[in-house]
Design a protein around this motif. Structure first.
Motif, PDB file in Angstrom:
ATOM      1  N   ALA A  54       0.851  -1.197   0.000  1.00  0.00           N
ATOM      2  CA  ALA A  54       0.000   0.000   0.000  1.00  0.00           C
ATOM      3  C   ALA A  54       0.882   1.239   0.000  1.00  0.00           C
ATOM      4  CB  ALA A  54      -0.914  -0.003   1.219  1.00  0.00           C
ATOM      5  N   TRP A  55       0.353   2.343  -0.524  1.00  0.00           N
ATOM      6  CA  TRP A  55       1.084   3.604  -0.580  1.00  0.00           C
ATOM      7  C   TRP A  55       0.093   4.757  -0.638  1.00  0.00           C
ATOM      8  CZ3 TRP A  55       0.946  -0.141  -4.315  1.00  0.00           C
ATOM      9  CH2 TRP A  55       0.260   0.167  -5.481  1.00  0.00           C
ATOM     10  N   THR A  56       0.616   5.966  -0.503  1.00  0.00           N
ATOM     11  CA  THR A  56      -0.218   7.161  -0.610  1.00  0.00           C
ATOM     12  C   THR A  56       0.343   8.068  -1.695  1.00  0.00           C
ATOM     13  OG1 THR A  56       1.038   8.315   1.094  1.00  0.00           O
ATOM     14  CG2 THR A  56      -0.903   7.113   1.823  1.00  0.00           C
ATOM     15  N   ASP A  57      -0.546   8.873  -2.246  1.00  0.00           N
ATOM     16  CA  ASP A  57      -0.135   9.857  -3.248  1.00  0.00           C
ATOM     17  C   ASP A  57       0.481  11.057  -2.561  1.00  0.00           C
ATOM     18  OD1 ASP A  57      -1.276   8.381  -5.308  1.00  0.00           O
ATOM     19  OD2 ASP A  57      -3.222   9.343  -5.047  1.00  0.00           O
ATOM     20  N   PRO A  58       1.404  11.730  -3.218  1.00  0.00           N
ATOM     21  CA  PRO A  58       1.844  13.020  -2.703  1.00  0.00           C
ATOM     22  C   PRO A  58       0.646  13.969  -2.660  1.00  0.00           C
ATOM     23  CG  PRO A  58       3.326  12.241  -4.401  1.00  0.00           C
ATOM     24  CD  PRO A  58       2.132  11.332  -4.411  1.00  0.00           C
ATOM     25  N   GLU A  59       0.678  14.908  -1.747  1.00  0.00           N
ATOM     26  CA  GLU A  59      -0.440  15.838  -1.590  1.00  0.00           C
ATOM     27  C   GLU A  59      -0.750  16.566  -2.892  1.00  0.00           C
ATOM     28  OE1 GLU A  59      -1.525  19.657   1.188  1.00  0.00           O
ATOM     29  OE2 GLU A  59      -0.113  18.185   1.936  1.00  0.00           O
ATOM     30  N   ASP A  60      -2.025  16.696  -3.196  1.00  0.00           N
ATOM     31  CA  ASP A  60      -2.537  17.412  -4.366  1.00  0.00           C
ATOM     32  C   ASP A  60      -2.161  16.776  -5.697  1.00  0.00           C
ATOM     33  OD1 ASP A  60      -3.734  19.320  -2.717  1.00  0.00           O
ATOM     34  OD2 ASP A  60      -1.933  20.555  -2.692  1.00  0.00           O
ATOM     35  N   PRO A  63      -2.140  10.660  -9.795  1.00  0.00           N
ATOM     36  CA  PRO A  63      -1.585  10.065 -11.011  1.00  0.00           C
ATOM     37  C   PRO A  63      -2.597   9.165 -11.716  1.00  0.00           C
ATOM     38  CG  PRO A  63      -0.217   9.582  -9.091  1.00  0.00           C
ATOM     39  CD  PRO A  63      -1.445  10.238  -8.592  1.00  0.00           C
ATOM     40  N   ALA A  64      -2.346   8.917 -12.991  1.00  0.00           N
ATOM     41  CA  ALA A  64      -3.211   8.037 -13.778  1.00  0.00           C
ATOM     42  C   ALA A  64      -3.092   6.586 -13.307  1.00  0.00           C
ATOM     43  CB  ALA A  64      -2.858   8.140 -15.257  1.00  0.00           C
ATOM     44  N   VAL A  81       6.232  -6.113 -11.760  1.00  0.00           N
ATOM     45  CA  VAL A  81       5.393  -7.271 -11.434  1.00  0.00           C
ATOM     46  C   VAL A  81       3.905  -6.940 -11.531  1.00  0.00           C
ATOM     47  CG1 VAL A  81       7.095  -8.475 -10.032  1.00  0.00           C
ATOM     48  CG2 VAL A  81       5.559  -6.817  -8.942  1.00  0.00           C
ATOM     49  N   GLY A  82       3.576  -5.659 -11.785  1.00  0.00           N
ATOM     50  CA  GLY A  82       2.175  -5.320 -11.920  1.00  0.00           C
ATOM     51  C   GLY A  82       1.941  -3.836 -12.062  1.00  0.00           C
ATOM     52  N   GLU A  83       0.702  -3.499 -12.394  1.00  0.00           N
ATOM     53  CA  GLU A  83       0.270  -2.104 -12.482  1.00  0.00           C
ATOM     54  C   GLU A  83      -1.057  -1.988 -11.760  1.00  0.00           C
ATOM     55  OE1 GLU A  83       0.496  -0.086 -16.157  1.00  0.00           O
ATOM     56  OE2 GLU A  83       2.369  -1.032 -16.735  1.00  0.00           O
ATOM     57  N   ILE A 104       7.553   1.664  -5.896  1.00  0.00           N
ATOM     58  CA  ILE A 104       6.369   2.034  -6.665  1.00  0.00           C
ATOM     59  C   ILE A 104       6.705   3.269  -7.489  1.00  0.00           C
ATOM     60  CG2 ILE A 104       3.910   2.623  -6.537  1.00  0.00           C
ATOM     61  CD1 ILE A 104       4.649  -0.089  -5.240  1.00  0.00           C
ATOM     62  N   GLN A 105       6.213   3.327  -8.711  1.00  0.00           N
ATOM     63  CA  GLN A 105       6.338   4.514  -9.557  1.00  0.00           C
ATOM     64  C   GLN A 105       4.945   4.971  -9.971  1.00  0.00           C
ATOM     65  OE1 GLN A 105       8.993   2.815 -12.644  1.00  0.00           O
ATOM     66  NE2 GLN A 105      10.156   4.689 -12.361  1.00  0.00           N
ATOM     67  N   ALA A 106       4.699   6.275  -9.880  1.00  0.00           N
ATOM     68  CA  ALA A 106       3.458   6.845 -10.402  1.00  0.00           C
ATOM     69  C   ALA A 106       3.682   7.145 -11.882  1.00  0.00           C
ATOM     70  CB  ALA A 106       3.110   8.119  -9.649  1.00  0.00           C
ATOM     71  N   HIS A 107       2.584   7.156 -12.654  1.00  0.00           N
ATOM     72  CA  HIS A 107       2.732   7.544 -14.056  1.00  0.00           C
ATOM     73  C   HIS A 107       1.532   8.364 -14.514  1.00  0.00           C
ATOM     74  CE1 HIS A 107      -0.157   4.662 -15.804  1.00  0.00           C
ATOM     75  NE2 HIS A 107       0.321   3.774 -14.961  1.00  0.00           N
ATOM     76  N   ASN A 108       1.818   9.266 -15.429  1.00  0.00           N
ATOM     77  CA  ASN A 108       0.813  10.093 -16.103  1.00  0.00           C
ATOM     78  C   ASN A 108       1.153  10.133 -17.580  1.00  0.00           C
ATOM     79  OD1 ASN A 108      -0.925  10.939 -14.056  1.00  0.00           O
ATOM     80  ND2 ASN A 108       0.442  12.591 -13.443  1.00  0.00           N
ATOM     81  N   ASN A 109       0.307   9.578 -18.405  1.00  0.00           N
ATOM     82  CA  ASN A 109       0.486   9.650 -19.856  1.00  0.00           C
ATOM     83  C   ASN A 109       1.895   9.285 -20.302  1.00  0.00           C
ATOM     84  OD1 ASN A 109      -2.195  10.515 -20.120  1.00  0.00           O
ATOM     85  ND2 ASN A 109      -1.587  12.625 -19.729  1.00  0.00           N
ATOM     86  N   GLY A 110       2.424   8.205 -19.763  1.00  0.00           N
ATOM     87  CA  GLY A 110       3.736   7.728 -20.181  1.00  0.00           C
ATOM     88  C   GLY A 110       4.904   8.353 -19.453  1.00  0.00           C
ATOM     89  N   THR A 111       4.665   9.334 -18.589  1.00  0.00           N
ATOM     90  CA  THR A 111       5.734   9.959 -17.823  1.00  0.00           C
ATOM     91  C   THR A 111       5.793   9.291 -16.453  1.00  0.00           C
ATOM     92  OG1 THR A 111       5.343  12.055 -18.937  1.00  0.00           O
ATOM     93  CG2 THR A 111       6.619  12.126 -16.908  1.00  0.00           C
ATOM     94  N   LEU A 112       6.970   8.763 -16.085  1.00  0.00           N
ATOM     95  CA  LEU A 112       7.141   8.036 -14.833  1.00  0.00           C
ATOM     96  C   LEU A 112       7.763   8.916 -13.764  1.00  0.00           C
ATOM     97  CD1 LEU A 112       8.579   4.678 -16.188  1.00  0.00           C
ATOM     98  CD2 LEU A 112       6.261   5.112 -15.371  1.00  0.00           C
TER      99      LEU A 112
END
Length: 135
Positions: A54-60, A63-64, A81-83, A104-112
């Motif tokens: 489990a993880w949390t998003d940075p404030e505000d 990500p997609a 191993v997964g998305e 974990i990596q966040a991504h938006n429209n192909g940007t990691l």
């Protein structure tokens, strides 16, 4: 955009009835998403032979989606191993007594994003005690 984010603001003019001028403003921040934070790894609650990550998003930021990478140690190497579209997943391809480390990596429209901090976990070995049979 490399190495940061850039904000865009737009004002829209509607051609029909308008509920209010506040509906005409929009803002959008594009760029490289920040890495997820507070990653945790724990034994599965509903799936006993799995690890829950489990993880949390940075404030505000919203990500997609996310990429889950796993490796044998905190130094890696890590492989995908997964998305996930939500901030958590369950890894069922684990063996008891083996340590698994995740980033974990966040991504938006192909940007990691950069990788999150590494966290490691394992399922404890099961101990089976057999009764002593005497003749």
């Amino acid at each position: 955009i490399l190495g940061g984010a850039q904000s865009f603001y737009a004002q829209v003019t509607t051609g029909g009835g308008n509920a209010g001028a506040a509906n005409d403003l929009v803002s959008l921040t594009v760029g490289i998403p920040s890495p997820p934070q507070m990653v945790t790894v724990s034994p599965g609650v509903w799936t006993p032979d799995a690890l829950e990550i489990a993880w949390t998003d940075p404030e505000d930021e919203q990500p997609a989606g996310y990429r889950i990478l796993r490796g044998p140690s905190a130094e890696g190497p890590f492989e995908l191993v997964g998305e996930s579209a939500v901030s958590g997943t369950t890894d069922t391809l684990v063996e008891r007594g083996t340590t698994y480390c995740y980033v974990i990596q966040a991504h938006n429209n192909g940007t990691l994003s950069a990788m999150s901090e590494t966290v490691c976990g394992q399922l404890e070995q099961r101990h089976i005690y057999l009764p002593t049979v005497m003749r």
